[in-house]
Design an enzyme around this catalytic site. Structure first.
Site, PDB file in Angstrom:
ATOM      1  N   ASP A 105       0.861  -1.177   0.000  1.00 39.00           N
ATOM      2  CA  ASP A 105       0.000   0.000   0.000  1.00 39.00           C
ATOM      3  C   ASP A 105       0.906   1.239   0.000  1.00 39.00           C
ATOM      4  O   ASP A 105       2.129   1.159   0.090  1.00 39.00           O
ATOM      5  CB  ASP A 105      -0.977  -0.044   1.176  1.00 39.00           C
ATOM      6  N   GLU A 151     -10.770   7.032   4.163  1.00 41.34           N
ATOM      7  CA  GLU A 151      -9.785   6.472   5.085  1.00 41.34           C
ATOM      8  C   GLU A 151      -9.954   7.038   6.492  1.00 41.34           C
ATOM      9  O   GLU A 151     -11.079   7.209   6.968  1.00 41.34           O
ATOM     10  CB  GLU A 151      -8.374   6.637   4.503  1.00 41.34           C
TER      11      GLU A 151
END
Ligand code: BGC
Ligand code: BGC
Length: 736
Positions: free
Chosen positions: A305, A508
Site C-alpha cells: 500500500d 480512510e
C-alpha cells in the site's frame, strides 16, 4: 569445397543470420508467457529488475513532487529510463491538467512512448488507479454506487456488468491496473472505509469480489484484491489501528472473499497497511507468502500500500532503519513498492541490500518476473498505446447502468401506513443538506481522494431528480434547511416532506466515526420538521449505518437508505419515491441501535445473555409488495447442499426479492456462528406469481476450524445435523 560442404556452410550462415535477426523471444506473442518472462529477465541488469519492483506517483513525472501539470521530459527520462521504474499511479485526485478523457489518454501514451522508445529493452510501463466506483479520478466519468450500495443489490451479475464498464473506461485511457476491488469485510461501521467494502458477510462479499474481478479482467485490466488481510477490523474501529484476529476467524471470515477473488483469476493483491496479531502485514511472511501463496496458490503480483514500507519504521516502529524495513518487507513477499515520492532512496537501498546478500537475487527475479508476467498478461507488449478518440467516446455519459445499480441498492427500512410510494401527494417539500449537494451522494474517492470535488462528477441530485421525475400535477418545492422560516412556510402547503440527511464525503482515517452520529444540526432539522406535523420521508446518504436519538428514530414515517449512490442518485430515488420502481435492496450489514454494540454482526457467536437486537438485521429490507416462502427439499451432494424453495409474491405489485439461505451448526465442541449465510438468489415476481428456485450452498460454507484456542487448522466440514433456514422455515440436513 565439395558441393555438399558448400551447401552445409550456406545453411549454417543462414541459420546464424536468422538467429541474429529474429526478434527476441520476449517480444514474440506466440511464445508462452513463462518463456517470455525468462527470456526478458535473462537480458536485464539488476537495476532494471529493481525498477520493475517500483511504482511512483505520476506527480513525480510532472513536478518531481506533489504538484500536477504537464509531464516533463527530463523527469520521464530520469525515472522511466535511467531508473527503469516500471509502474506509475494516480493517488486519489491525481491526474492530468486539465482533467479530461483526452488528457488521460495522452498522458498514459506519453509515458508509454518514453518507456518503449527510450528504455533499453522497451518494457512497457503499467499505470495504476483507484477506480473504486467508476473511473473516479476522471472528470466526466459516471460514478457508480460505492461497494456498500452495490452489495445491497445482492446481484453479482449487475456488479459484474458495472465492473466491465469501468474496465472499458480504464482500458480506453491506458490505466490498466485497478486497485480494486476491496475484499476486506465491513464488520465495524466506525471504520472510515466501511463504505468501500461489500459488507459484513464473506459469501456475499466474495461473490461480488469475484464478479468485479471477472468484469474488470474481461477488459484486460488487472484487478487488485485489497487489502490482504484483516484490514476490516482495526481495534477500536479506527483506520489502520492494530487488528487482533483469531486464526479461526482469519480462516473462516477474512480469507474467503480473497479466495473468491483469486478463484476468479485476480492478477494482483495489495497488502494491508495495518497489523494483525502484532505483526504489520507488510512484514508478515506468514500472511504474504505462506498463506497467500502456499495455502491459497496465488501466482500474481503483491503490491504494497501507499508508502507502507516506510510505515514499518515511522508508524509501526518494527524496523530501526529504512534498509531493515525494505529487507523485511521484500523478503516477506511484497513484490512492488508503491513509493509515491522517494523512489530514489528505495532503489538505492534495495540495491545495497541485494549486493550485501540481505535480499536474495532469486527473490528479485521472482518479484520482477511477476511484474513482467503481469504486463504480458495484460497484452501491454502488443498493445501499449490507446486511441485518444476512443477514450473520449467511451467516457461520454452512459448512465443507464449506474441508474440500475442505484435503483437496486436503495433499501426501504421503514414504511409506516404505506407512506411510500408517494401516490397521494400534490405538493412535496424537499429539504435537507443532502438534497442538493452532489458531494454527499458521491462520497469519498470522487474526483479527489476525500471527495471534496465530487460535485464535478456528472450527476443528478435528489432535488433535481424529484423535480424532473414528479408525476403530472405534483409540485416539488425546495426549502433551504438552514432557513427555518422558509421551511415552515413551505411545509404548511406541503402534503409530505422528503428530507435528505447524511454524511459529508470522507476517505480512510478521516472517515472514522466512533459514535455513528450525524452532525447535531441534522438532528435539529428533523426535530423542527417533526414539529411541523407533516408526514416525513427520510432519505439517507451514508457510507455506514447511523444512529438516531430515541425521540427521532420513528419520527419519519418512511426511511430509505441510499448509501452513496453516485451519479444517478436523484433519478433512482425519484423512481422509488413515486413508485415507478419497487425497492429491492437488502442490508449487507447489521444496523446497530447504538455504536456501543459494535462490532455486531449477524454471524457472531451465540450470546450467553440475550443482547439487544440490532435496529435492522443483516439481509433486511422492505418492499412495496410481500413475499412468502415454502421450503420444499434439501439434499447434500458431494460439493454442495441444494435447497428448493418456492417464492411467492403475495402482494399487488411486481417486485424483486432476495431469498437468503442460512445454516445453523450442530454442537461441535467449540463455538460456531449463530448462523451463516450459505446461499442467496434474487428473483423477480409479478403480483401473485410463484417460482421454485434451487439454491446451491457450496460445501465450504459449512466448514469451520476445529481445535483448541490457538488452532491453526484450516476449515473443514464436520459431520452432524445442520439446520437450514429460509425466512421462518427450516429444514435439517445431515452432513458427513
Ligand atoms: C492516501 C492515498 C491517496 C493520496 C492522495 C494518501 O495519503 O493514502 O490513498 O491517494 O494520499 O494524495
Ligand atoms: C489506500 C489504498 C489505495 C492507495 C493508492 C492507500 O492509501 O489504502 O486503498 O489503493 O492509497 O491510492
Amino acid at each position: 569445397m565439395t558441393r555438399i560442404w558448400r551447401f552445409a556452410l550456406a545453411w549454417v550462415v543462414c541459420f546464424v543470420g536468422s538467429l541474429a535477426l529474429a526478434q527476441p523471444i520476449y517480444k514474440d506473442p506466440t511464445q508462452p508467457v513463462e518463456k517470455r518472462v525468462a527470456d526478458l529477465l535473462s537480458r536485464m541488469t539488476l537495476e532494471e529488475k529493481l525498477g520493475q519492483m517500483t511504482q511512483i506517483a505520476v506527480s513525480k513525472l510532472m513536478s518531481d513532487g506533489w504538484g500536477l501539470g504537464p509531464l516533463k521530459a527530463e523527469l520521464l527520462e530520469r525515472y522511466l529510463v535511467q531508473r527503469g521504474i516500471g509502474a506509475v499511479l494516480s493517488g486519489g485526485g491525481m491526474g492530468p491538467v486539465p482533467n479530461t478523457p483526452r488528457a488521460w489518454a495522452e498522458m498514459t501514451n506519453a509515458i508509454q512512448r518514453v518507456a518503449l522508445e527510450k528504455g533499453r529493452l522497451g518494457i512497457p510501463s503499467l499505470y495504476g488507479v483507484d477506480a473504486v466506483h467508476g473511473h473516479n479520478n476522471l472528470v466526466g466519468a459516471t460514478l457508480y454506487p460505492h461497494n456498500l450500495g452495490l452489495a445491497a443489490t445482492w446481484n453479482p451479475a449487475l456488479v459484474e456488468q458495472v465492473a466491465r464498464r469501468v474496465g472499458q473506461e480504464l482500458r480506453a485511457t491506458g490505466t490498466l491496473w485497478n486497485f480494486a476491488p476491496v475484499a476486506d469485510l465491513g464488520r465495524d461501521p466506525r471504520w472510515g472505509r466501511f463504505y468501500e467494502t461489500f459488507g459484513e458477510d464473506s459469501l456475499l462479499a466474495g461473490s461480488l469480489v469475484a464478479a468485479t474481478v471477472r468484469g474488470l479482467q474481461a477488459t484486460q485490466v488487472a484487478a487488485t484484491l485489497k487489502h490482504f488481510v484483516g484490514y476490516g477490523q482495526p481495534l477500536g474501529g479506527t483506520d489502520r489501528s492494530p487488528a487482533f484476529l483469531a486464526p479461526r476467524s482469519l480462516q473462516e471470515v477474512w480469507l474467503p472473499p480473497f479466495r473468491a477473488g483469486l478463484e476468479a483469476g485476480a492478477l494482483t493483491v495489495m497488502a494491508n497497511s495495518g497489523s494483525v496479531n502484532g505483526v504489520p502485514v507488510h512484514a508478515s511472511r506468514y500472511l504474504l507468502t505462506e498463506v497467500l501463496r502456499g495455502q491459497m496458490g496465488f501466482k500474481g503480483v503483491v503490491i504494497s500500500d501507499w508508502n507502507d514500507i516506510d510505515k514499518l519504521v515511522n508508524d509501526h516502529k518494527v524496523a530501526a532503519t529504512f534498509a531493515d524495513a525494505v529487507a523485511l518487507s521484500i523478503n516477506a513477499g511484497v513484490d512492488v513498492y508503491m513509493v509515491p515520492m522517494e523512489a530514489d532512496r528505495y532503489l538505492q537501498t534495495l540495491k545495497e541490500l541485494v549486493e550485501a546478500g540481505r535480499i536474495p537475487r532469486a527473490r528479485v527475479d521472482e518479484a520482477a518476473g511477476r511484474v513482467l508476467w503481469l504486463k504480458f498478461q495484460l497484452g501491454l507488449f502488443e498493445r501499449p498505446y490507446v486511441e485518444v478518440a476512443e477514450a473520449e467516446k467511451i467516457i461520454e455519459a452512459q448512465r443507464t447502468l449506474a441508474k440500475q445499480a442505484a435503483l437496486e441498492s436503495i433499501t426501504l427500512l421503514e414504511n409506516a401506513a404505506f407512506t411510500l410510494p408517494l401516490t397521494n401527494v400534490r405538493t412535496l417539500l424537499v429539504t435537507g443538506p443532502a438534497a442538493a449537494d452532489k458531494t454527499m451522494q458521491m462520497g469519498g474517492w470522487s474526483i479527489d481522494w476525500q471527495g471534496k470535488e465530487g460535485a464535478k462528477a456528472p450527476g443528478i441530485t435528489l432535488l433535481e431528480g424529484l423535480q424532473k421525475g414528479a408525476p403530472k400535477g405534483v409540485k416539488v418545492a425546495y426549502a433551504d434547511p438552514r432557513d427555518a422560516r422558509a421551511l415552515a412556510a413551505t411545509a404548511r402547503a406541503a402534503d409530505a416532506v422528503v428530507v435528505a440527511l447524511g454524511e459529508k464525503p470522507y476517505a480512510e482515517s478521516e472517515g472514522n466515526n466512533l459514535s455513528g452520529e450525524l452532525p447535531a444540526e441534522q438532528y435539529k432539522l428533523l426535530r423542527d420538521l417533526k414539529a411541523l406535523g407533516k408526514p416525513i420521508v427520510l432519505v439517507l446518504f451514508a457510507g455506514r449505518p447511523l444512529v438516531f436519538p430515541p425521540d427521532l428514530w420513528l419520527t419519519p414515517k418512511a426511511i430509505l437508505m441510499a448509501y452513496l449512490p453516485g451519479s444517478e442518485a436523484g433519478s433512482a430515488l425519484a423512481d422509488v419515491l413515486f413508485g415507478r420502481y419497487n425497492p429491492s435492496g437488502r442490508l449487507p450489514f447489521t444496523w446497530p441501535r447504538l455504536f456501543a454494540q459494535v462490532p455486531f454482526t449477524y454471524d457472531r457467536y451465540p450470546d450467553i445473555y440475550p443482547k439487544a437486537e440490532p435496529l435492522y438485521p443483516f439481509g433486511y429490507g422492505l418492499s412495496y409488495t410481500d413475499f412468502a416462502y415454502r421450503l420444499q427439499a434439501a439434499r447434500a451432494t458431494p460439493n454442495a447442499v441444494e435447497v428448493d424453495v418456492e417464492v411467492r409474491n403475495t402482494g399487488k405489485r411486481a417486485g424483486s426479492d432476495v431469498v437468503q439461505l442460512y445454516t445453523r451448526f450442530p454442537p461441535l465442541g467449540f463455538l460456531a456462528p449463530r448462523e451463516r449465510l450459505v446461499g442467496f438468489a434474487k428473483v423477480n415476481l409479478e403480483p401473485g406469481q410463484a417460482r421454485s428456485i434451487k439454491l446451491i450452498a457450496p460445501l465450504d460454507r459449512f466448514a469451520l476450524v476445529p481445535g483448541d484456542v490457538f488452532s491453526l487448522e484450516t476449515p473443514r466440514v464436520l459431520p452432524g445435523r445442520y439446520v437450514l433456514r429460509v425466512g421462518e422455515q427450516t429444514v435439517a440436513v445431515d452432513l458427513r
